[in-house]
Design a protein around this motif. Sequence first.
Motif, PDB file in Angstrom:
ATOM      1  N   SER A  37       0.805  -1.205   0.000  1.00  0.00           N
ATOM      2  CA  SER A  37       0.000   0.000   0.000  1.00  0.00           C
ATOM      3  C   SER A  37       0.846   1.267   0.000  1.00  0.00           C
TER       4      SER A  37
ATOM      5  N   LEU B  36      -6.812   4.478  -2.477  1.00  0.00           N
ATOM      6  CA  LEU B  36      -7.059   3.154  -1.909  1.00  0.00           C
ATOM      7  C   LEU B  36      -5.874   2.647  -1.100  1.00  0.00           C
ATOM      8  N   SER B  42      -8.582  -0.567   2.676  1.00  0.00           N
ATOM      9  CA  SER B  42      -9.026  -1.877   2.223  1.00  0.00           C
ATOM     10  C   SER B  42      -9.738  -2.636   3.339  1.00  0.00           C
ATOM     11  N   PHE B 107     -14.647  -2.977  -5.042  1.00  0.00           N
ATOM     12  CA  PHE B 107     -14.268  -4.067  -4.142  1.00  0.00           C
ATOM     13  C   PHE B 107     -14.129  -5.388  -4.902  1.00  0.00           C
ATOM     14  N   LEU B 110     -10.629  -5.208  -5.960  1.00  0.00           N
ATOM     15  CA  LEU B 110      -9.717  -5.255  -4.814  1.00  0.00           C
ATOM     16  C   LEU B 110      -9.650  -6.658  -4.218  1.00  0.00           C
ATOM     17  N   LEU B 114      -6.820  -9.125  -2.104  1.00  0.00           N
ATOM     18  CA  LEU B 114      -6.998  -9.592  -0.731  1.00  0.00           C
ATOM     19  C   LEU B 114      -6.945 -11.118  -0.686  1.00  0.00           C
TER      20      LEU B 114
END
Lengths: 134, 134
Positions: A37, B36, B42, B107, B110, B114
């Motif tokens: 990030s 972000l 996140s 999302f 994203l 993740l």
Amino acid sequence: MDSSLVKLRSKLEIYKAMTDGGNLSDCPVRDVIQGLSGKWSSLLMAALAEQPYRFGELRRLVPDISQRMLTQTLYDLQRDGYVHREVFPTKPPSVEYSLTDLGRSMFGALQHLLQWAENNHDAVRDARAAFDAA
Amino acid sequence: MDSSLVKLRSKLEIYKAMTDGGNLSDCPVRDVIQGLSGKWSSLLMAALAEQPYRFGELRRLVPDISQRMLTQTLYDLQRDGYVHREVFPTKPPSVEYSLTDLGRSMFGALQHLLQWAENNHDAVRDARAAFDAA
DNA sequence: TAGTGCTGGTCTCTTTCTGAGACCACCATC
DNA sequence: GATGGTGGTCTCAGAAAGAGACCAGCACTA
């Protein structure tokens, strides 16, 4: 376009994984995300995904990164196993940075987000403008 | 597992999109990614993807976020159009945060990252340990 | 033989960003 | 009247990021 049921299941799992009762700060998912990030991480990953580059090449390629942050971001990416650093014993020693297999794998996942950003940046810009106007 | 040719094409495009000659700092892709890349973005997106939450609920859900950063991160997410903020005129007014359509769409992208983090955090941890040992 | 430039960095200083926690107004309940 | 729960804001200290000077080593040039 959305298989919502499948996605919903993943969402719950991901959230759980990021909360991971007890040691919140040691949560592995958050730990990994944290490393990605940084302001420059994704940009350098995108550059190196294209081809290996040398330090000076990256510096010229991304003119608005400071030398200090370039050094540090590459160091962090190397430490996390995404980037390989190789020193060549040329007359002024040159250093080449390239993605590892892990790095390529990670970029495959990161790519979706970058692609989304490219496709939707105008929607975000509009939302921002509308919000600031109010 | 990899359709490398397709991916390579995208990589080049994405890198181009992130470099976007001239106004590097105004590049829209980097602009979106920047929003972000905060420490908590996140995580809060993952929480709100599960269901809407109120301010205090989020605070209890993520105990290691400061109230200040929770306020600010939610504000930023709202400004970028990912999160909707609704105030209910209850006796002590309560505030509910939920994802917008844009937020759900984002999302979806994203999520891949993740998920990758969840699947590969041990590889990253190992890489880090090996690097620190040397 | 001294000057210049290219290599990949490190060091210092300043500014910006985060984190911790005190404080606040409002209302309901005890 | 005190206490607690609502969703915040404000201040201050510490951590991180940005700008840019500086450095060693070697090649080429004058």
